[in-house]
Enzyme design. Structure first.
Site, PDB file in Angstrom:
ATOM      1  N   ILE A  17       0.826  -1.217   0.000  1.00 60.33           N
ATOM      2  CA  ILE A  17       0.000   0.000   0.000  1.00 60.33           C
ATOM      3  C   ILE A  17       0.860   1.268   0.000  1.00 60.33           C
ATOM      4  O   ILE A  17       0.475   2.274  -0.584  1.00 60.33           O
ATOM      5  CB  ILE A  17      -0.979  -0.021   1.208  1.00 60.33           C
ATOM      6  CG1 ILE A  17      -2.056   1.058   1.083  1.00 60.33           C
ATOM      7  CG2 ILE A  17      -0.274   0.122   2.535  1.00 60.33           C
ATOM      8  CD1 ILE A  17      -3.319   0.603   0.477  1.00 60.33           C
ATOM      9  N   ASN A  30      -6.453   1.342  14.130  1.00 65.91           N
ATOM     10  CA  ASN A  30      -7.221   0.933  15.318  1.00 65.91           C
ATOM     11  C   ASN A  30      -7.844   2.177  15.939  1.00 65.91           C
ATOM     12  O   ASN A  30      -7.528   3.305  15.540  1.00 65.91           O
ATOM     13  CB  ASN A  30      -6.333   0.173  16.304  1.00 65.91           C
ATOM     14  CG  ASN A  30      -5.112   0.975  16.708  1.00 65.91           C
ATOM     15  OD1 ASN A  30      -5.236   2.107  17.187  1.00 65.91           O
ATOM     16  ND2 ASN A  30      -3.929   0.430  16.497  1.00 65.91           N
ATOM     17  N   VAL A  39      -0.564  -3.204   7.891  1.00 68.66           N
ATOM     18  CA  VAL A  39      -0.653  -2.022   7.025  1.00 68.66           C
ATOM     19  C   VAL A  39      -0.357  -0.753   7.822  1.00 68.66           C
ATOM     20  O   VAL A  39       0.350   0.147   7.356  1.00 68.66           O
ATOM     21  CB  VAL A  39      -2.087  -1.910   6.450  1.00 68.66           C
ATOM     22  CG1 VAL A  39      -2.274  -0.607   5.705  1.00 68.66           C
ATOM     23  CG2 VAL A  39      -2.397  -3.074   5.538  1.00 68.66           C
ATOM     24  N   ASP A  40      -0.916  -0.678   9.013  1.00 68.11           N
ATOM     25  CA  ASP A  40      -0.766   0.506   9.868  1.00 68.11           C
ATOM     26  C   ASP A  40       0.721   0.783  10.132  1.00 68.11           C
ATOM     27  O   ASP A  40       1.197   1.920   9.966  1.00 68.11           O
ATOM     28  CB  ASP A  40      -1.521   0.215  11.173  1.00 68.11           C
ATOM     29  CG  ASP A  40      -1.897   1.455  11.952  1.00 68.11           C
ATOM     30  OD1 ASP A  40      -1.687   2.557  11.435  1.00 68.11           O
ATOM     31  OD2 ASP A  40      -2.408   1.302  13.081  1.00 68.11           O
ATOM     32  N   SER A 130      -9.376  -5.181   7.862  1.00 68.48           N
ATOM     33  CA  SER A 130      -9.851  -6.168   8.859  1.00 68.48           C
ATOM     34  C   SER A 130      -9.464  -7.625   8.558  1.00 68.48           C
ATOM     35  O   SER A 130      -9.824  -8.507   9.336  1.00 68.48           O
ATOM     36  CB  SER A 130     -11.385  -6.109   9.068  1.00 68.48           C
ATOM     37  OG  SER A 130     -11.753  -4.964   9.778  1.00 68.48           O
ATOM     38  N   THR A 131      -8.748  -7.885   7.466  1.00 69.01           N
ATOM     39  CA  THR A 131      -8.491  -9.291   7.101  1.00 69.01           C
ATOM     40  C   THR A 131      -7.197  -9.847   7.685  1.00 69.01           C
ATOM     41  O   THR A 131      -6.844 -10.999   7.437  1.00 69.01           O
ATOM     42  CB  THR A 131      -8.453  -9.482   5.572  1.00 69.01           C
ATOM     43  OG1 THR A 131      -7.325  -8.764   5.053  1.00 69.01           O
ATOM     44  CG2 THR A 131      -9.721  -9.006   4.915  1.00 69.01           C
ATOM     45  N   GLY A 132      -6.464  -9.004   8.446  1.00 63.81           N
ATOM     46  CA  GLY A 132      -5.215  -9.466   9.059  1.00 63.81           C
ATOM     47  C   GLY A 132      -5.433  -9.692  10.543  1.00 63.81           C
ATOM     48  O   GLY A 132      -6.130 -10.631  10.947  1.00 63.81           O
TER      49      GLY A 132
HETATM   50  N1  AR6 Z   1       0.293  -3.349   1.983  1.00 63.91           N
HETATM   51  C1  AR6 Z   1      -0.890  -3.929   1.671  1.00 63.91           C
HETATM   52  N2  AR6 Z   1      -1.474  -4.868   2.423  1.00 63.91           N
HETATM   53  C2  AR6 Z   1      -0.839  -5.260   3.545  1.00 63.91           C
HETATM   54  C3  AR6 Z   1       0.414  -4.710   3.963  1.00 63.91           C
HETATM   55  C4  AR6 Z   1       0.974  -3.707   3.111  1.00 63.91           C
HETATM   56  N3  AR6 Z   1       2.141  -3.132   3.410  1.00 63.91           N
HETATM   57  N4  AR6 Z   1       0.782  -5.297   5.122  1.00 63.91           N
HETATM   58  C5  AR6 Z   1      -0.190  -6.185   5.441  1.00 63.91           C
HETATM   59  N5  AR6 Z   1      -1.156  -6.187   4.492  1.00 63.91           N
HETATM   60  P1  AR6 Z   1      -3.822  -5.687   9.062  1.00 63.91           P
HETATM   61  P2  AR6 Z   1      -6.533  -5.273  10.153  1.00 63.91           P
HETATM   62  C6  AR6 Z   1      -2.426  -6.929   4.439  1.00 63.91           C
HETATM   63  O1  AR6 Z   1      -3.497  -6.605  10.180  1.00 63.91           O
HETATM   64  O2  AR6 Z   1      -6.848  -6.718  10.005  1.00 63.91           O
HETATM   65  C7  AR6 Z   1      -2.850  -3.176  13.079  1.00 63.91           C
HETATM   66  O3  AR6 Z   1      -1.951  -3.494  14.091  1.00 63.91           O
HETATM   67  C8  AR6 Z   1      -2.555  -8.154   5.297  1.00 63.91           C
HETATM   68  O4  AR6 Z   1      -2.113  -9.305   4.571  1.00 63.91           O
HETATM   69  O5  AR6 Z   1      -2.834  -4.669   8.644  1.00 63.91           O
HETATM   70  O6  AR6 Z   1      -7.556  -4.269   9.727  1.00 63.91           O
HETATM   71  C9  AR6 Z   1      -3.695  -1.937  13.398  1.00 63.91           C
HETATM   72  O7  AR6 Z   1      -3.011  -1.038  14.229  1.00 63.91           O
HETATM   73  C10 AR6 Z   1      -4.047  -8.216   5.597  1.00 63.91           C
HETATM   74  O8  AR6 Z   1      -4.729  -8.968   4.608  1.00 63.91           O
HETATM   75  O9  AR6 Z   1      -5.185  -4.831   9.384  1.00 63.91           O
HETATM   76  C11 AR6 Z   1      -4.898  -2.521  14.065  1.00 63.91           C
HETATM   77  O10 AR6 Z   1      -4.696  -2.705  15.453  1.00 63.91           O
HETATM   78  C12 AR6 Z   1      -4.532  -6.787   5.459  1.00 63.91           C
HETATM   79  O11 AR6 Z   1      -3.420  -6.058   4.954  1.00 63.91           O
HETATM   80  C13 AR6 Z   1      -5.084  -3.846  13.395  1.00 63.91           C
HETATM   81  O12 AR6 Z   1      -3.791  -4.241  12.934  1.00 63.91           O
HETATM   82  C14 AR6 Z   1      -5.010  -6.135   6.734  1.00 63.91           C
HETATM   83  O13 AR6 Z   1      -4.221  -6.586   7.826  1.00 63.91           O
HETATM   84  C15 AR6 Z   1      -5.997  -3.764  12.192  1.00 63.91           C
HETATM   85  O14 AR6 Z   1      -6.191  -5.057  11.677  1.00 63.91           O
END
Ligand code: AR6
Length: 186
Positions: A17, A30, A39-40, A130-132
Site C-alpha cells: 500500500i 485501530n 498495514v498501519d 480487517s483481514t489481518g
Molecule cells: N500493503 C498492503 N497490504 C498489507 C500490507 C501492506 N504493506 N501489510 C499487510 N497487508 P492488518 P486489520 C495486508 O493486520 O486486520 C494493526 O496493528 C494483510 O495481509 O494490517 O484491519 C492496526 O493497528 C491483511 O490482509 O489490518 C490494528 O490494530 C490486510 O493487509 C489492526 O492491525 C489487513 O491486515 C488492524 O487489523
C-alpha cells in the site's frame, strides 16, 4: 485486473500500500490511531513520525479512542506521495456479532470514499481492511469491500479510481472473484 463502473474504475493489484501513487491511501487503523502492525505499521514507517503526531491531535475519549470502529479520520500523508491518509477502523471479527461486523466493514469503505471526495482526492488505494490482525474471513471481507466500492462508483461521481492493494496472491484471487461476480442491485 480492472472493472469499469459508471463513474470510475476499480482496480486490483498485488503489492504494498505504501508504494501507491493515489491521491489518498486508506490505512487499516485501530481506534486509538496510535499505529500498530500490518498495514498501519507500514504506513507509519513510510510516512514518518509526523503521521503519528497528526493522529494524536484528534481528541481521545476516556478509553483512549480517537476514532470509533466503523469510522474514519483523515490526516495529511507525511512523506508518502499521497495527499492524505484516511485512517479507517474496521471491525475485529467475532462470529457472534457477524452482522454488526459486516455493517461496520461496509460503512468504513463508504465513509473512506466520502472522506476522499471531501479532500478533493480522485484516486484512492485501499488495503483489505480487517483481514489481518482483525481476522475477518477473507471471502466475506472481499465481497463486502467490493460491493461497497462498486456500488459507490456506480452511483456517485467524484472518484475516478479505487485500487485495492492486496498483499498475498491468495487474497488477490479472492478479491478478483468478487469483482468478477459483482452485479449492480437495481
Ligand atoms: N500493503 C498492503 N497490504 C498489507 C500490507 C501492506 N504493506 N501489510 C499487510 N497487508 P492488518 P486489520 C495486508 O493486520 O486486520 C494493526 O496493528 C494483510 O495481509 O494490517 O484491519 C492496526 O493497528 C491483511 O490482509 O489490518 C490494528 O490494530 C490486510 O493487509 C489492526 O492491525 C489487513 O491486515 C488492524 O487489523
Amino acid at each position: 485486473m480492472k472493472r469499469n463502473l459508471r463513474h470510475g474504475v476499480v482496480e486490483l493489484v498485488l503489492g504494498n500500500i505504501v508504494d501507491q501513487d493515489t491521491d489518498a491511501i486508506v490505512n487499516a487503523a485501530n481506534t486509538k490511531l496510535a499505529g500498530g502492525g500490518g498495514v498501519d505499521g507500514a504506513i507509519h514507517r513510510a510516512a514518518g513520525p509526523t503521521l503519528k503526531e497528526l493522529c494524536l491531535q484528534f481528541p481521545a475519549d476516556d478509553h483512549g479512542r480517537r476514532c470509533r470502529t466503523g469510522n474514519v479520520k483523515t490526516t495529511p500523508a507525511g512523506n508518502l506521495s499521497a495527499k492524505v491518509v484516511i485512517h479507517a477502523v474496521g471491525p475485529f471479527y467475532n462470529e457472534r456479532y457477524a452482522d454488526r461486523a459486516h455493517t461496520q466493514l461496509r460503512q468504513v469503505h463508504e465513509l473512506a470514499l466520502k472522506a476522499a471526495i471531501e479532500h478533493e482526492c480522485r484516486s484512492v488505494a485501499f488495503p483489505a481492511i480487517s483481514t489481518g490482525a482483525y481476522r475477518f474471513p477473507i471471502a466475506d471481507a472481499a465481497q463486502i469491500a467490493i460491493d461497497a466500492v462498486c456500488t459507490f462508483l456506480d452511483k456517485t461521481k467524484g472518484i475516478s479510481l479505487v485500487r485495492f492493494v492486496l498483499y498475498k496472491p491468495s487474497q488477490f484471487d479472492v478479491f478478483a472473484k468478487s469483482l468478477d461476480d459483482w452485479k449492480p442491485k437495481h
